[in-house]
Design an enzyme around this catalytic site. Structure first.
Site, short mmCIF file in Angstrom:
data_model
loop_
_atom_site.label_atom_id
_atom_site.label_comp_id
_atom_site.label_asym_id
_atom_site.label_seq_id
_atom_site.Cartn_x
_atom_site.Cartn_y
_atom_site.Cartn_z
N GLN A 59 6.06 13.93 -6.42
CA GLN A 59 5.02 14.93 -6.63
C GLN A 59 5.58 16.35 -6.68
O GLN A 59 4.98 17.24 -7.27
CB GLN A 59 3.97 14.84 -5.53
CG GLN A 59 4.47 15.16 -4.13
CD GLN A 59 3.43 14.83 -3.07
OE1 GLN A 59 3.03 13.68 -2.91
NE2 GLN A 59 3.00 15.84 -2.33
N CYS A 93 -0.55 14.01 -4.26
CA CYS A 93 -0.46 12.63 -3.75
C CYS A 93 -1.73 11.85 -4.05
O CYS A 93 -1.70 10.66 -4.37
CB CYS A 93 -0.17 12.62 -2.26
SG CYS A 93 -1.45 13.40 -1.25
N HIS A 140 -2.46 12.32 3.91
CA HIS A 140 -1.57 12.07 2.77
C HIS A 140 -1.94 10.74 2.12
O HIS A 140 -1.99 9.71 2.78
CB HIS A 140 -0.13 12.04 3.27
CG HIS A 140 0.89 11.82 2.19
ND1 HIS A 140 1.03 12.66 1.11
CD2 HIS A 140 1.83 10.85 2.03
CE1 HIS A 140 2.02 12.24 0.34
NE2 HIS A 140 2.52 11.13 0.86
N ASN A 188 5.22 5.62 -1.57
CA ASN A 188 4.99 7.05 -1.40
C ASN A 188 5.19 7.78 -2.73
O ASN A 188 5.54 7.16 -3.74
CB ASN A 188 5.93 7.61 -0.32
CG ASN A 188 5.42 8.91 0.27
OD1 ASN A 188 4.37 9.43 -0.11
ND2 ASN A 188 6.17 9.47 1.20
#
Length: 333
Positions: free
Chosen positions: A132, A138, A276, A300
């Protein structure tokens, strides 16, 4: 900003603080700066070096304790090594999580015969790890991942979708570009818009721009949005029977930021505050020699140099650790 109707998620920032430069670490500091393309003014470099060394100490202390069987996961210096814990926490916004309206949350019948291991990445449902960068996107990356998996299930084609399309175009639904966003509202945009472009036609830029969506380039669409009930049994059932699920976790901790491998467990993690968005792609457990500890496999959006090539194993069935089951949803395509 969305009022108390849906959780807003602000994405990652960074790490710690204190002492004075150690000449023994000069070569390692220079190597780290080159690896992560860091450049500073003379004054700034002195400050960043102090922070970096403090983070190095914390990482080495943690790993030393882990070697004695204390933690169950290791940490590693990465691109976030020059930021303090306070700087990171200031980037986090805690917003009360609303109760999902009746009828919004779908509980499928829990199966008694779910597999002990699931990894949708190995089954072709998951695109490569994104980074990102300087944009808190995110939420958009989590959403494209969930749609990509469902489109693959439907069509047999795995096509990377456009996070930039979501960052630029979902303000009318309540998102705020690279500042903050909400996974539900991103899915709502795709549903109302009637489509989403691919990354090939609308590439990622790490910044918000004017909405340039072209319906002729639409690659994916969704029919609806399903919330997973806030418990790990329901989440396990959803992952096993649906595919990758958009989730959110409490990621405000230095241990998260510098996670490398192993099953992540942070004693200070909240099960109710999440900050997140990530993509849940599976689950499993370690062998008997490791006490059979269970984990969630999560993708992630901080690049392949974070964690285990961009992935994390997070403690499973330990009281909704870090809020993994608190805000989970997926699209119907």
């Amino acid at each position: 900003m969305i009022r108390a109707v849906f959780l807003v998620i602000l994405c990652l920032g960074t790490a710690s603080s204190s002492p004075a430069p150690d000449p023994v670490l000069d070569a390692e500091w220079q190597k780290w700066k080159i690896k992560y393309e860091k450049t500073y003014s003379l004054e700034e470099e002195e400050q960043k070096r102090v922070v970096w060394e403090e983070n190095m100490k914390k990482i080495k202390l943690h790993n030393g304790e882990n070697g004695l069987g204390k933690h169950g996961f290791t940490m590693e210096m990465n691109a976030f090594g020059d930021m303090t814990g306070e700087e990171f926490k200031k980037m986090m916004i805690e917003i009360p999580i609303p109760t999902v309206k009746k009828g919004k949350s779908v509980q499928k019948r829990l199966s008694a015969s779910l597999p002990k291991f699931i990894n949708w990445k190995k089954r072709g449902y998951v695109t490569p790890v994104r980074r990102q960068g300087s944009c808190n996107s995110c939420w958009a990356i989590s959403v494209t991942g969930a749609i990509e998996g469902q489109m693959f299930r439907k069509t047999g084609q795995l096509i990377p979708l456009s996070e930039q399309n979501l960052v630029d175009c979902s303000r009318p639904q309540g998102n705020r570009g690279c500042y903050l966003g909400n996974t539900y509202l991103a899915l709502q945009y795709v549903k109302e818009n009637g489509g989403l472009e691919s990354d090939a036609t609308y590439p990622y830029e790490e910044k918000e721009g004017l909405c340039r969506y072209n319906p002729e380039n639409s690659t994916a669409s969704i029919r609806g949005i399903e919330f997973v009930p806030k418990n790990e049994d329901a989440l396990m059932n959803a992952v096993a029977t649906v595919g990758p699920i958009s989730v959110a976790v409490d990621a405000r901790h230095e241990s998260f930021l510098f996670y490398k491998r192993g099953i992540y467990h942070e004693p200070n993690c909240s099960s109710s505050v999440v900050t997140h968005a990530m993509l849940l792609v599976g689950y499993g457990f370690l062998g008997i020699e490791s006490d059979g500890r269970k984990y969630w496999l999560v993708k992630n959006s901080m690049g392949i140099q974070w964690g285990n090539r961009g992935y994390m194993k997070l403690a499973k069935d330990q009281g909704n650790h870090c809020g993994i089951a608190t805000y989970a949803l997926y699209p119907r395509v």
